[in-house]
Design an enzyme around this catalytic site. Structure first.
Site, mmCIF file in Angstrom:
data_model
loop_
_atom_site.group_PDB
_atom_site.id
_atom_site.type_symbol
_atom_site.label_atom_id
_atom_site.label_comp_id
_atom_site.label_asym_id
_atom_site.label_seq_id
_atom_site.Cartn_x
_atom_site.Cartn_y
_atom_site.Cartn_z
ATOM 1 N N HIS A 1 -8.900 4.625 6.722
ATOM 2 C CA HIS A 1 -8.144 5.772 7.227
ATOM 3 C C HIS A 1 -9.010 7.029 7.416
ATOM 4 C CE1 HIS A 1 -4.725 3.278 7.004
ATOM 5 N NE2 HIS A 1 -4.303 3.543 5.789
ATOM 6 N N HIS B 1 1.512 7.239 9.167
ATOM 7 C CA HIS B 1 1.634 6.421 7.960
ATOM 8 C C HIS B 1 2.913 6.728 7.188
ATOM 9 C CE1 HIS B 1 0.197 3.976 4.664
ATOM 10 N NE2 HIS B 1 -0.986 3.813 5.229
ATOM 11 N N GLU C 1 2.499 0.609 11.035
ATOM 12 C CA GLU C 1 1.524 1.517 11.644
ATOM 13 C C GLU C 1 1.065 0.934 12.978
ATOM 14 O OE1 GLU C 1 -1.508 2.030 8.408
ATOM 15 O OE2 GLU C 1 0.104 1.130 7.252
HETATM 16 C C1 GLA Z 1 -2.774 1.121 4.676
HETATM 17 C C2 GLA Z 1 -3.648 0.034 4.199
HETATM 18 C C3 GLA Z 1 -3.244 -0.382 2.836
HETATM 19 C C4 GLA Z 1 -3.226 0.799 1.888
HETATM 20 C C5 GLA Z 1 -2.337 1.867 2.438
HETATM 21 C C6 GLA Z 1 -2.382 3.090 1.581
HETATM 22 O O1 GLA Z 1 -1.552 0.671 5.055
HETATM 23 O O2 GLA Z 1 -3.660 -1.070 5.056
HETATM 24 O O3 GLA Z 1 -4.119 -1.335 2.357
HETATM 25 O O4 GLA Z 1 -4.517 1.313 1.762
HETATM 26 O O5 GLA Z 1 -2.720 2.193 3.753
HETATM 27 O O6 GLA Z 1 -2.235 2.818 0.235
#
Ligand code: GLA
Length: 381
Positions: free
Chosen positions: A135, A209, A347
């Site tokens: 991210h 997110h 997402e």
């Molecule tokens: C995303 C990732 C997950 C986790 C979340 C936050 O969805 O794919 O593995 O890191 O963000 O916790």
């Protein structure tokens, strides 16, 4: 009057709610977004919270990370609940948010070892998830204060959010100018339009997110939510959740959501991919690939409240994360503890680690080009 408003009014009347209780959800057109002080960062920077309401949907957005702090929609009886996990104060967002409601950049999802090569040059990104970059790295777009302006346009209301990421930030090449528009339509849809430009070749993959629980944040598990995803394939991962490069069929696996099933139905099947993800934390290869206009890709429904969320996107991928890392250590907006499986994320994105997989749809952005993707969230009750 459109169908969704009629449904809201009928439901509200059935539940005996007054106009005052349901606020201005039925006013024609939207009110200009309002802004209030939400808190301050340690260095004194002010964080504002914007409130929007239109077509029966109420949205609250922070200038910090473009975070959707609250999203309220009615159930089948017109009763509103906040269906997005979050916090009621800025300190918790800064200290411990697992990306609750945030805008994610420059690269949503993982890049293996935080490394990639572009035009013969190698780049090392900030590594913040074991050996990988997640991210956008240690300080992604979710941890910056964005410039925000409110607007009304016809029957729409919305916010335009700007953030400029300087050349080299988190290891990424090029100054990236990102513009994200959140629109609440007269039908109560929440639309996101992402745009970005760069002054050097770079990679970009922006997403949102939000952690959804259609029964209301803090109300318990989402394993009874019903989900449908229009995807015949997904991208299997290694133990660090980096795609192997294979596009595997979902048929006969726990990853088959082509026909609606509950999130929990197969989540305890002893499948290697579920062991790696501690549940579902995978990217679906959406059947239609990249499209010019958003098309329907997923529907989520909570049978207990009747609330539904339908997602349309121009993107080729969808990361479905079943809230596996929520571990009972965070207290959310309504004062309840969040535990594993208390929410899920959907997402819309390009595939994880695309810069290292030439066969995946490209995430490269070059000077002179404009990155553009759109995702629409529609709600029902
Ligand atoms: C995303 C990732 C997950 C986790 C979340 C936050 O969805 O794919 O593995 O890191 O963000 O916790």
């Amino acid at each position: 009057m459109d169908m969704s408003r009629r449904t809201v009014i009928a439901g509200a009347a059935a539940a005996g709610l007054t106009a005052a209780t349901i606020g201005t959800a039925h006013a024609s057109g939207g009110r200009k977004p309002e802004k209030e002080l939400f808190g301050k960062l340690a260095d004194g920077t002010k964080v504002h919270r914007w409130s929007l309401e239109n077509g029966g949907t109420r949205l609250k957005v922070l200038s910090y990370g473009g975070i959707v702090q609250s999203l309220e929609i009615p159930d089948r009886h017109g009763r509103y609940k906040n269906v997005a996990l979050g916090f009621d104060n800025i300190d918790d967002y800064v200290a411990s948010s697992p990306y609750f409601g945030a805008l994610i950049g420059r690269y949503g999802n993982r890049i293996g070892k935080g490394q990639f090569t572009l035009d013969g040059k190698s780049y090392q990104l900030s590594v913040n998830d074991g050996a990988n970059s997640l991210h956008g790295g240690a300080k992604g777009f979710d941890k910056h204060v964005w410039d925000v302006e409110g607007f009304t346009s016809g029957s729409d209301v919305g916010l335009v959010l700007h953030y400029t990421s300087i050349d080299g930030e988190m290891g990424y090449p090029g100054t990236l100018r990102a513009k994200v528009t959140y629109t609440l339509t007269g039908h109560g849809d929440w639309r996101i339009d992402y745009e970005a430009t760069t002054d050097k070749a770079t990679v970009v993959n922006l997403t949102s997110h939000v952690y959804w629980n259609l029964a209301g944040e803090g109300s318990g598990s989402i394993y009874d939510h019903e989900l449908e995803i229009a995807a015949a394939r997904f991208t299997p991962v290694d133990s660090g959740l980096i795609p192997t490069g294979e596009l595997a069929g979902v048929a006969g696996t726990p990853f088959d959501f082509r026909r609606t099933k509950t999130v929990g139905r197969d989540i305890r099947v002893a499948h290697q991919q579920l062991l790696y993800g501690k549940g579902i934390d995978h990217n679906w290869v959406l059947d239609k690939g990249i499209t010019a206009k958003p098309r329907h890709v997923a529907t989520l429904r909570d049978p207990s409240s009747g609330r539904t969320l339908s997602i349309a996107t121009t993107e080729p991928g969808l990361q479905f994360y079943s809230g596996n890392f929520l571990d009972g250590t965070l207290v959310g907006t309504g004062g309840h503890i969040y535990r594993q499986g208390d929410a899920l994320c959907l997402e819309t994105q390009h595939f994880p680690d695309s810069p290292n997989h030439p066969s995946f749809p490209s995430t490269v952005l070059r000077p002179g080009q404009t990155y553009r993707t759109s995702t629409v969230h529609s709600f029902g009750g």
